[in-house]
Design a protein around this motif. Structure first.
Motif, PDB file in Angstrom:
ATOM      1  N   GLN A 221       0.813  -1.220   0.000  1.00  0.00           N
ATOM      2  CA  GLN A 221       0.000   0.000   0.000  1.00  0.00           C
ATOM      3  C   GLN A 221       0.847   1.270   0.000  1.00  0.00           C
ATOM      4  O   GLN A 221       0.394   2.318  -0.444  1.00  0.00           O
ATOM      5  CB  GLN A 221      -0.946  -0.006   1.210  1.00  0.00           C
ATOM      6  N   ASP A 277     -10.469  -4.076  -7.694  1.00  0.00           N
ATOM      7  CA  ASP A 277     -11.183  -4.519  -6.509  1.00  0.00           C
ATOM      8  C   ASP A 277     -11.124  -6.034  -6.452  1.00  0.00           C
ATOM      9  O   ASP A 277     -11.653  -6.725  -7.322  1.00  0.00           O
ATOM     10  CB  ASP A 277     -12.649  -4.052  -6.578  1.00  0.00           C
ATOM     11  N   GLU A 281     -11.084  -3.885   1.576  1.00  0.00           N
ATOM     12  CA  GLU A 281     -11.704  -2.605   1.924  1.00  0.00           C
ATOM     13  C   GLU A 281     -11.300  -1.514   0.943  1.00  0.00           C
ATOM     14  O   GLU A 281     -12.068  -0.579   0.704  1.00  0.00           O
ATOM     15  CB  GLU A 281     -11.306  -2.209   3.353  1.00  0.00           C
ATOM     16  N   THR A 282     -10.116  -1.600   0.400  1.00  0.00           N
ATOM     17  CA  THR A 282      -9.642  -0.618  -0.578  1.00  0.00           C
ATOM     18  C   THR A 282      -9.169  -1.349  -1.819  1.00  0.00           C
ATOM     19  O   THR A 282      -8.809  -2.531  -1.759  1.00  0.00           O
ATOM     20  CB  THR A 282      -8.477   0.218  -0.004  1.00  0.00           C
ATOM     21  N   PRO A 283      -9.152  -0.673  -2.980  1.00  0.00           N
ATOM     22  CA  PRO A 283      -8.653  -1.330  -4.201  1.00  0.00           C
ATOM     23  C   PRO A 283      -7.198  -1.747  -4.044  1.00  0.00           C
ATOM     24  O   PRO A 283      -6.406  -1.083  -3.364  1.00  0.00           O
ATOM     25  CB  PRO A 283      -8.814  -0.241  -5.266  1.00  0.00           C
ATOM     26  N   GLU A 284      -6.852  -2.851  -4.661  1.00  0.00           N
ATOM     27  CA  GLU A 284      -5.482  -3.329  -4.615  1.00  0.00           C
ATOM     28  C   GLU A 284      -4.669  -2.708  -5.744  1.00  0.00           C
ATOM     29  O   GLU A 284      -5.182  -2.427  -6.823  1.00  0.00           O
ATOM     30  CB  GLU A 284      -5.447  -4.857  -4.735  1.00  0.00           C
ATOM     31  N   LYS A 285      -3.381  -2.498  -5.459  1.00  0.00           N
ATOM     32  CA  LYS A 285      -2.466  -1.909  -6.426  1.00  0.00           C
ATOM     33  C   LYS A 285      -1.739  -3.012  -7.189  1.00  0.00           C
ATOM     34  O   LYS A 285      -1.055  -3.840  -6.590  1.00  0.00           O
ATOM     35  CB  LYS A 285      -1.436  -1.027  -5.716  1.00  0.00           C
TER      36      LYS A 285
END
Length: 442
Positions: A221, A277, A281-285
């Motif tokens: 992240q 997605d 909880e948050t989009p993955e990079k």
């Protein structure tokens, strides 16, 4: 070509003079045909079932027609002459045949290779602690454990490369070797390397780009924040210029001085940053150099396929009992590990053939879910039948193989996609000594 022909070619390799030379740890080893020559020794290691050594040798002697089985000390003495690298050659040989015969499926025209690492507990003694290192448990005693770094074709289900190393190893340091092994196995066929978030670093994307290796990595992240901010502004998918300024790579100066100096003069590279997605909880990079023809949904599916390497380690350590080792010396440990990986390649090769037979017979159409051959069942059947297959002639082996394929194609398991379970740990659970979900397959 099928799995039976590939096993036959494996046996031809094992019986060759070139392989005999690869088996020798010293020039005088395996120069005479004794009671346990190099080819019989290799077959015995591949076919072992994790029982007491005397029972294993009793069955082996009966199958080989020995008047008197070799003694356990004599067998172990012969084993110590065998270079574990020979079994690694055998493992890679079988995988390479799958590609040469054109029996390895692809994802959009590319083989999907997942690179990952794991560890395995090994017997604790001075030799294993010196070779692999160890960790202190709560009771203060040291437990030796080795590291395993693998490159695994998640669609063809073949271990293309495996390295046994120290327990606390740097997983990134094996990427270059795995890429070389993949190129040796596949010739000029295209492949993409998929890695998890433990791999992204400043030197690795630069090396992959310089060497023309297609890759997809899940980023931490806090990695490449500026580039992913631009990707977010562009709707979640953007090609960015990734530079190596002093401030950015300063953390490498003391830790990896050679990499630091090389990157300091390195030109910026083009990277594609994609936000997807995958249920968190948050989009993955995701960081990649694949072209725009691979949509974000393609990249999401490609990263999802990476989970196959985790299943590979589970099959090795759980179903095939990789940690149930013959002896306590590093040379015996590494022989068993590479032999287990070879067995996995053979079993999955046969299972893939049974999958094709089931599909041709129209069996999956009768089910609600996508169906595939039960891999645990396949491992158990192949483990039971392998010694007979190795000792049989070509025609007899074909008959045995046809029976196994017919048996496997009737034992199907559903593939339920999009399943996930919370990682709630083991707190509050009672640990059963005999698990109902991780039964032995042989």
């Amino acid at each position: 070509m099928g799995a039976s022909e590939r096993i036959g070619r494996d046996l031809e390799l094992v019986g060759s003079g070139e392989f005999a030379a690869a088996c020798r740890r010293s020039p005088r080893d395996f120069t005479r045909r004794r009671k346990m020559p190099h080819d019989a020794l290799v077959e015995s290691i591949v076919c072992r079932k994790g029982r007491t050594l005397r029972i294993e040798l009793r069955e082996l002697g009966r199958e080989l027609g020995m008047e008197s089985p070799i003694s356990a000390p004599g067998y172990l003495k012969q084993r110590e002459k065998l270079d574990p690298a020979a079994l690694a050659i055998l493992m890679r040989h079988h995988a390479a045949q799958v590609y040469a015969d054109g029996d390895a499926p692809t994802f959009r025209g590319m083989h999907v290779l997942a690179i990952d690492g794991s560890t395995a507990n090994v017997p604790t003694n001075a030799a294993t602690v010196a070779a692999y290192g160890g960790s202190s448990a709560k009771h203060g005693k040291v437990q030796a454990f080795c590291g395993l770094s693998a490159v695994y074709d998640v669609i063809a289900r073949q271990v293309v490369g495996l390295e046994v190393t120290t327990g606390g190893f740097d997983e990134r340091s094996f990427v270059a070797g795995h890429v070389e092994r993949a190129r040796e196995a596949m010739g000029g066929e295209r492949f993409v390397v998929v890695m998890d978030r433990g791999y992204p670093s400043f030197p690795l994307p630069a090396w992959l780009s310089d060497n023309g290796v297609p890759y997809l990595m899940r980023s931490q992240q806090n990695f490449m924040n500026a580039e992913f901010a631009r990707a977010a502004e562009a709707g979640g998918d953007a090609v960015c210029e990734f530079g190596f300024g002093y401030q950015r790579i300063a953390s490498l100066r003391k830790r990896e001085p050679e990499a630091f100096e090389a990157l300091l003069s390195h030109e910026p590279i083009g990277v594609r940053c994609v936000l997807v997605d995958i249920g968190g909880e948050t989009p993955e990079k995701l960081v990649t150099n694949l072209p725009a023809s691979f949509t974000p949904d393609d990249l999401r599916e490609l990263y999802h396929l990476r989970w196959g390497v985790e299943t590979c380690f589970q099959m090795l350590k759980d179903r095939l009992q990789l940690e149930n080792l013959t002896g306590t010396k590093p040379v015996l440990i590494e022989q068993d590990i590479y032999a287990t990986a070879y067995l996995l390649n053979v079993a999955f090769d046969i299972a893939n053939e049974a999958d094709a037979a089931a599909l041709a017979a129209g069996a999956p159409e009768r089910y609600r879910h996508q169906m595939t051959v039960n891999r645990s069942f396949a491992l158990g059947v192949v483990k039971d039948e392998l010694l007979g297959m190795l000792l049989a002639g070509d025609d007899e082996r074909e008959v045995i193989m046809a029976g196994i394929v017919e048996e496997l194609r009737r034992c199907l398991a559903p593939v339920r996609r999009e399943r996930s379970y919370p990682r709630d740990g083991v707190e509050g659970r009672y640990a059963n000594r005999y698990s109902n979900t991780h039964k032995r397959v042989f």
